[in-house]
Every structure is written in structure tokens, then in C-alpha cells.
Scaffold this active site. Structure first.
Site, PDB file in Angstrom:
ATOM      1  CD  GLU A  81      -2.844   1.216   0.010  1.00  0.00           C
ATOM      2  OE1 GLU A  81      -3.000   2.310  -0.579  1.00  0.00           O
ATOM      3  OE2 GLU A  81      -3.424   0.169  -0.332  1.00  0.00           O
ATOM      4  CD  GLU A  88      -2.948   5.670  -5.943  1.00  0.00           C
ATOM      5  OE1 GLU A  88      -3.356   6.607  -5.239  1.00  0.00           O
ATOM      6  OE2 GLU A  88      -3.541   4.576  -6.025  1.00  0.00           O
TER       7      GLU A  88
END
Length: 142
Positions: A81, A88
Site C-alpha cells: 500500500e 500514485e
């Protein structure tokens, strides 16, 4: 050239290895975790799952070896994550407007989280499954 979060020696020839430099590095890492938790909804899902798994492990009296597997699974999901979040952020900087390759990069990074989460579920079933079946059948846990 000085990179982000890296302390250089006075002569500019590489990173310094000072104690205060290590503290600053840890602080940067903690700020990164904070940014991930604040910006990613899935991080909240991972946090809730982590709490549930730890509580279940405590209630079911996991053995040291079982805790090792659970710890590995939890850390794998959180690491994936964190890397997904970093990808991102970097993709958004590199390609502020939509670009198909930027979208694919984000999809691949999200896929890594899915793979880690699926592996964690499998580990959870292998560790907790027999214990839960014993509880449901009324047999003592072994």
C-alpha cells in the site's frame, strides 16, 4: 546534487551518517506513513483489518510461529500500500493530465496491493482456519 530526505556531508560527497540525520530520516518516513493514511481510503481498510487480526490472534493465543506468518502478511500488505501510494503521487506529478500509460502504472501498483492482500487472506485462513474450526466444533484448539 542533494536528493530529498538525504543529508550530505559538509563537502557534498555523499550522505552523512550522523545520529541527527537518522532521526530526520525516521521523521520523513513517519510523515510518509501519515500522508498515506490520510490520503488513501484503503489504508483505513488495512488498519481495521490489522486491528481485527491482532485481536483475533490475541484471543486465539497464537504461537510464535503463527505470529511470524501473520506479521509477515500484515507487513506485506502495508508495504504494498505504501509503494502504491508513492507510485500514485509520482504518477500524478509526472502526468497531471490523464495518460493511458500513467493509468496502467497506477493499475499495476494497485494490483500489487491486491496480490499482497490475497496472500494475507490465504495466510490468515491457514493460521486462523483450524483454530476457528476447532472452536466451532467444540474441540480444544491444538
Amino acid at each position: 546534487m542533494k536528493s530529498y530526505g538525504q543529508n550530505m556531508t559538509a563537502d557534498g560527497n555523499g550522505p552523512s551518517l550522523s545520529f541527527s540525520g537518522r532521526i530526520r530520516s525516521i521523521n520523513c518516513a513517519l510523515q510518509g506513513i501519515k500522508a498515506m493514511v490520510r490520503s488513501q481510503h484503503n489504508a483505513w481498510v488495512h488498519a481495521a483489518a490489522t486491528v481485527v487480526v491482532v485481536l483475533a490472534g490475541l484471543l486465539l493465543h497464537l504461537k510464535a510461529g503463527e505470529w511470524c506468518w501473520i506479521t509477515l502478511a500484515v507487513i506485506s500488505v502495508w508495504s504494498a500500500e505504501a509503494l502504491n501510494t508513492a507510485f500514485e503521487f509520482l504518477t500524478d506529478v509526472a502526468s497531471p493530465e490523464f495518460h493511458p500509460l500513467a493509468g496502467k502504472a497506477k493499475d499495476v501498483a494497485a494490483g500489487a496491493v491486491l496480490i499482497a492482500a490475497a496472500g494475507a487472506v490465504i495466510i490468515g485462513l491457514l493460521v486462523f482456519g483450524p483454530k476457528l474450526l476447532s472452536l466451532l466444533s467444540g474441540r480444544p484448539m491444538g
